[in-house]
Design an enzyme around this catalytic site. Structure first.
Site, short mmCIF file in Angstrom:
data_model
loop_
_atom_site.label_atom_id
_atom_site.label_comp_id
_atom_site.label_asym_id
_atom_site.label_seq_id
_atom_site.Cartn_x
_atom_site.Cartn_y
_atom_site.Cartn_z
N LYS A 223 31.89 35.56 47.12
CA LYS A 223 31.66 35.25 45.73
C LYS A 223 30.14 34.95 44.77
O LYS A 223 29.75 33.81 45.08
CB LYS A 223 32.27 34.94 45.51
CG LYS A 223 32.95 34.25 43.76
CD LYS A 223 34.47 33.69 43.59
CE LYS A 223 34.43 33.28 42.42
NZ LYS A 223 35.39 32.62 42.59
N LYS A 277 32.70 39.98 45.71
CA LYS A 277 33.73 39.69 44.20
C LYS A 277 31.94 39.09 42.75
O LYS A 277 31.81 38.83 43.98
CB LYS A 277 34.13 38.71 44.34
CG LYS A 277 34.96 38.05 42.88
CD LYS A 277 35.48 36.86 43.31
CE LYS A 277 35.84 36.63 40.66
NZ LYS A 277 36.97 35.25 40.82
C1 PBG Z 1 38.18 30.50 39.98
C2 PBG Z 1 38.23 32.27 39.93
C3 PBG Z 1 37.71 32.80 38.68
C4 PBG Z 1 38.29 34.03 38.95
C5 PBG Z 1 39.07 34.53 40.17
N1 PBG Z 1 39.42 32.70 40.59
C6 PBG Z 1 36.17 32.27 38.24
C7 PBG Z 1 35.03 31.99 38.71
O1 PBG Z 1 34.67 31.76 39.34
O2 PBG Z 1 34.71 30.92 37.21
C8 PBG Z 1 37.16 35.14 37.84
C9 PBG Z 1 38.52 35.90 38.66
C10 PBG Z 1 37.53 37.59 37.31
O3 PBG Z 1 36.55 37.65 36.39
O4 PBG Z 1 38.84 38.72 37.36
N2 PBG Z 1 37.75 30.24 41.23
#
Ligand code: PBG
Length: 356
Positions: A223, A277
């Site tokens: 991520k 991601k």
């Molecule tokens: C938070 C989380 C995020 C997303 C999914 N879970 C945001 C972040 O890490 O700040 C992002 C999903 C998206 O942008 O569609 N743990």
């Protein structure tokens, strides 16, 4: 001869055959060189397609709110926050279309956000109540829950914060408790999205010891610290609270080998599926992960990617449906087995219309 050297596919041709090959820049004499033959009509294109999108590829993320009703999300046209009264119907739509799973994300009022994130492991928190409702009405659809502290955190971070530092091991202890209340509510897939070290193994042990050996872990393994999460942070109401950025725990977009190490660790710790991601800017990572590990690989087509297509489509700058399907298909081509996308239902509806 020059052509045969330049084109590896021609190396085996006899000298006689080579002499019949036209000079560079003109059409070759060989019918097999006509790549367009397999593109010439719709049935051939369908027959030779290497990748395909179907309802079974998707996880549909849904936002949940305490208030009844539906609330539109400004930067995500077509996406809504669902009150518990509307959630079961929405999940029913996904089930009817044959989408295998939904992911639930809570939008929480500021009064439950604290610096100890205690609401994260309250068995009666919004996520747990939502999971119970959904599983009671639709036992056959998979339910995925994010395991991370950001919706519950006064600082908007995925982990506990002390003196500006995001604490790793203390956070993992809370993540275990959070995963356990979600599992107890009926969540099928625990999806740690926090990027703390060691959390997958800790959650696996926690689940197993509590008897939840059947629950899956989908780890957000690679991520990245991305600007593409902004519409999501607005949708769950964590953006305004976030102090600083997430670069000390989410990955640097410059790195790719590091993603393989992250994925290897999460698999070793017990992840059943791994996620990459965001999606489109990281197709190279999806391909490397799928080729190297051969584990179920999920692409997260994140909020900003969705918003970009919607915004351009609203201006008439591109055909939204067409571009959305093209983006989603790209994940399959890159090697993803599944795609988490806000566009899941509209994509499946579009595919169904096209096939009828
Ligand atoms: C938070 C989380 C995020 C997303 C999914 N879970 C945001 C972040 O890490 O700040 C992002 C999903 C998206 O942008 O569609 N743990």
């Amino acid at each position: 001869m020059a052509i045969a050297k330049a084109n590896p596919f021609l190396r085996d041709l006899s000298a006689e055959a080579e002499s019949r090959v036209a000079a560079p820049g003109t059409l070759g004499a060989y019918p097999q060189l006509r790549m367009r033959r397999n593109r010439s009509d719709a049935w051939t294109r369908r027959l030779v397609a290497e990748s395909r999108l179907g309802a079974e590829d998707f996880i549909w993320p849904l936002f949940v709110q305490e208030q009844d009703g539906l609330a539109p999300i400004e930067a995500m046209p077509g996406a809504f926050r669902h009150g518990l009264d509307r959630l079961v119907d929405a999940v029913g739509r996904a089930a009817d279309l044959g989408v295998p799973a939904v992911a639930l994300f809570p939008y929480l009022d500021s009064d439950v956000k604290t610096s100890d994130c205690a609401e994260a492991y309250n068995p009666e928190n919004l996520v747990c109540r939502a999971v119970r409702r959904v599983k009671a009405a639709h036992p056959d659809i998979g339910v995925v829950c994010d395991v991370a502290l950001d919706p519950f955190n006064a600082d908007g971070h995925d982990g506990l914060v002390r003196d500006g530092i995001i604490l790793n091991d203390e956070t993992v202890e809370i993540l275990i408790k959070q995963a356990l209340v979600q599992a107890e509510a009926g969540c099928d897939v625990l999806a740690p999205s926090d990027m703390m070290d060691g959390r997958v193994g800790a959650i696996r042990v926690g689940l197993d010891e509590a008897g939840y050996t059947d629950r899956k872990i989908l780890s957000y393994a690679a991520k990245y610290a991305s600007g593409l999460y902004q519409p999501f942070r607005d949708a769950v109401g964590s953006g305004g609270f976030l102090v600083g950025d997430k670069k000390t725990y989410q990955m640097d977009p410059a790195n790719s080998d590091e993603a393989l190490r992250e994925v290897a660790l999460d698999i070793a710790e017990g992840a059943d599926m791994v996620m990459i991601k965001p999606g489109l800017p990281y197709l190279d990572i999806i391909r490397r992960v799928k080729s190297r590990f051969g584990v179920p690989t999920v692409a997260y087509h994140v909020s900003g990617e969705y918003a970009m297509v919607k915004a351009a489509a609203e201006r008439g700058w591109l055909d939204g449906d067409k571009v959305m399907l093209e983006c989603l298909l790209a994940f399959k081509r890159a090697g993803a087995d599944a795609i988490l996308s806000y566009a899941a239902l509209e994509a499946v509806e579009h595919l169904n219309r096209a096939n009828n």
